[in-house]
Design a protein around this motif. Structure first.
Motif, PDB file in Angstrom:
ATOM      1  N   ILE A 145      33.584  36.727  44.476  1.00 38.21           N
ATOM      2  CA  ILE A 145      33.196  38.037  43.802  1.00 38.21           C
ATOM      3  C   ILE A 145      34.146  39.310  44.492  1.00 38.21           C
ATOM      4  O   ILE A 145      34.604  40.086  43.629  1.00 38.21           O
ATOM      5  N   ILE A 146      34.167  39.376  45.580  1.00 41.10           N
ATOM      6  CA  ILE A 146      35.057  40.336  46.354  1.00 41.10           C
ATOM      7  C   ILE A 146      36.522  39.947  45.978  1.00 41.10           C
ATOM      8  O   ILE A 146      37.108  41.093  45.735  1.00 41.10           O
ATOM      9  N   GLN A 147      36.908  38.970  45.869  1.00 39.74           N
ATOM     10  CA  GLN A 147      38.206  38.896  45.340  1.00 39.74           C
ATOM     11  C   GLN A 147      38.536  39.211  44.072  1.00 39.74           C
ATOM     12  O   GLN A 147      39.728  39.775  43.925  1.00 39.74           O
ATOM     13  N   LEU A 148      37.561  38.937  43.334  1.00 42.49           N
ATOM     14  CA  LEU A 148      37.543  39.333  41.793  1.00 42.49           C
ATOM     15  C   LEU A 148      37.977  40.820  41.897  1.00 42.49           C
ATOM     16  O   LEU A 148      38.798  41.386  41.193  1.00 42.49           O
ATOM     17  N   LEU A 221      27.445  40.957  35.477  1.00 43.36           N
ATOM     18  CA  LEU A 221      28.596  41.823  35.713  1.00 43.36           C
ATOM     19  C   LEU A 221      29.897  41.155  36.188  1.00 43.36           C
ATOM     20  O   LEU A 221      30.851  41.732  35.611  1.00 43.36           O
ATOM     21  N   VAL A 222      29.846  40.028  36.872  1.00 40.22           N
ATOM     22  CA  VAL A 222      30.934  39.205  37.358  1.00 40.22           C
ATOM     23  C   VAL A 222      31.533  38.669  36.087  1.00 40.22           C
ATOM     24  O   VAL A 222      32.500  38.311  35.759  1.00 40.22           O
ATOM     25  N   LYS A 227      35.911  37.655  31.925  1.00 32.25           N
ATOM     26  CA  LYS A 227      36.404  37.811  30.818  1.00 32.25           C
ATOM     27  C   LYS A 227      37.342  38.830  30.556  1.00 32.25           C
ATOM     28  O   LYS A 227      38.473  38.342  29.696  1.00 32.25           O
ATOM     29  N   ASN A 228      37.612  39.781  31.350  1.00 34.74           N
ATOM     30  CA  ASN A 228      38.397  40.838  31.208  1.00 34.74           C
ATOM     31  C   ASN A 228      39.795  40.303  31.853  1.00 34.74           C
ATOM     32  O   ASN A 228      40.918  40.392  31.235  1.00 34.74           O
ATOM     33  N   ASN A 229      39.522  39.423  32.936  1.00 35.39           N
ATOM     34  CA  ASN A 229      40.743  38.856  33.514  1.00 35.39           C
ATOM     35  C   ASN A 229      41.432  37.737  32.659  1.00 35.39           C
ATOM     36  O   ASN A 229      42.834  37.522  32.751  1.00 35.39           O
ATOM     37  N   GLU A 230      40.684  37.318  31.916  1.00 38.48           N
ATOM     38  CA  GLU A 230      41.251  36.480  30.833  1.00 38.48           C
ATOM     39  C   GLU A 230      42.189  36.536  29.838  1.00 38.48           C
ATOM     40  O   GLU A 230      43.113  36.100  29.387  1.00 38.48           O
ATOM     41  N   THR A 231      41.975  37.879  29.499  1.00 38.14           N
ATOM     42  CA  THR A 231      42.774  38.784  28.590  1.00 38.14           C
ATOM     43  C   THR A 231      44.089  39.476  29.049  1.00 38.14           C
ATOM     44  O   THR A 231      44.670  39.751  28.432  1.00 38.14           O
ATOM     45  N   ASP A 232      43.842  39.590  30.457  1.00 41.92           N
ATOM     46  CA  ASP A 232      45.197  40.216  30.995  1.00 41.92           C
ATOM     47  C   ASP A 232      46.408  39.351  31.033  1.00 41.92           C
ATOM     48  O   ASP A 232      46.355  38.108  31.112  1.00 41.92           O
TER      49      ASP A 232
END
Length: 232
Positions: A145-148, A221-222, A227-232
Motif C-alpha cells: 500500500i505504501i508503494q501505491l 480505499l486501496v 483502479k485509478n492506476n489502471e487508467t493512467d
C-alpha cells in the motif's frame, strides 16, 4: 438505526463518556486523558492528527452499522490508517495478549486444573495465529500500500489477494471464551473467571472492529487507488 454520529465539534470527553471502550483506542493515536473541554478538532489539531480518521475510528467503535459515505471515505488518509493498525498490532502482541495468556495460566493454577496445560497450549496456538496474521500485513500488505501511495506500481500483487486471504482470527478467541464459560470445573468460580472473561470479550470486540476497519475501509480505499492506476 437512528443515531447521531460524532463530529469534530463534539467534546473529546463526551465521546469517552458515551463509549468507554475508546480508552483502548486513543493511545493508538498518541492521545491521553486531560483534554478538558476541548473538541475533537482541537485535540487533533494540537497533535497534528487527521480529524476524519479519528472520527472514523470513534464512530466505528461506537455504532455497529456505521460506514462513512463515499465522500467521507475519500477524506480518510490511508497512511494514517496503516499507522493506527501498526500501533494496535504492537499493543495486541506486546501488552494485551501476554496479559490474557498470563491470566489463563493463573486461572489454571488457581483452579488446579488437571488439563490446565491444554488451556495454555490453546492460548499459545492462538498467539501464533495472530502473530502470523499481523506479520503478513506488516511485511506484505502495508508495504504494498505504501508503494501505491508513492506511485510505484506492483503487477504481482493486488489488494484483492489480501481480501481473499484475510484470515479470521476471532474464532479461536471465541472458542476460548466458551471453554471458560461452559466447561471449567465448579472450583473455577465466577469470581475467579470474571475479569479474564471481560478482558477476552473486550479483546474480541476490539479485533472485530480492527477487522472491520481493514475490510470495509482500507481495502475500499486501496481498490480506488488501484483502479485509478489502471487508467493512467
Amino acid at each position: 438505526m437512528n443515531y447521531v454520529i460524532f463530529s469534530e465539534n463534539v467534546k473529546m470527553a463526551d465521546i469517552i463518556l458515551v463509549n468507554s471502550r475508546l480508552l483502548y483506542v486513543l493511545p493508538y493515536f498518541g492521545i491521553g486523558l486531560g483534554f478538558g473541554e476541548k473538541t475533537v478538532k482541537q485535540v487533533c489539531n494540537e497533535r497534528n492528527l487527521s480529524v476524519p480518521l479519528l472520527l472514523l475510528v470513534c464512530n466505528i467503535y461506537t455504532f455497529d452499522d456505521y460506514v462513512p459515505d463515499s465522500q467521507g471515505l475519500m477524506q480518510i488518509p490511508i497512511d494514517g490508517i496503516i499507522k493506527y493498525l501498526q500501533n494496535s498490532h504492537k499493543d495486541y502482541l506486546e501488552v494485551r495478549m501476554p496479559q490474557i495468556i498470563d491470566d489463563i495460566s493463573g486461572l489454571a493454577t488457581a483452579c488446579r486444573l488437571k488439563n490446565g496445560n491444554i488451556l495454555h497450549e490453546f492460548c499459545e496456538k492462538y498467539r501464533q495465529e495472530v502473530i502470523a496474521h499481523f506479520k503478513y500485513e506488516e511485511e506484505i500488505v502495508f508495504p504494498y500500500i505504501i508503494q501505491l501511495l508513492r506511485g510505484i506500481k506492483n503487477n504481482y500483487y493486488t489488494i484483492k489477494e489480501y481480501e481473499t486471504n484475510h484470515s479470521d482470527i476471532d474464532d479461536a478467541l471465541n472458542d476460548l471464551k466458551n471453554i471458560i464459560i461452559k466447561y471449567l470445573p465448579p472450583e473455577c468460580t465466577i469470581e475467579k473467571c470474571r475479569d479474564i472473561l471481560l478482558n477476552l470479550i473486550m479483546f474480541e470486540y476490539d479485533l472485530g472492529k480492527h477487522t472491520l476497519l481493514e475490510n470495509k475501509i482500507l481495502i475500499s480505499l486501496v481498490e480506488h487507488i488501484e483502479k485509478n492506476n489502471e487508467t493512467d
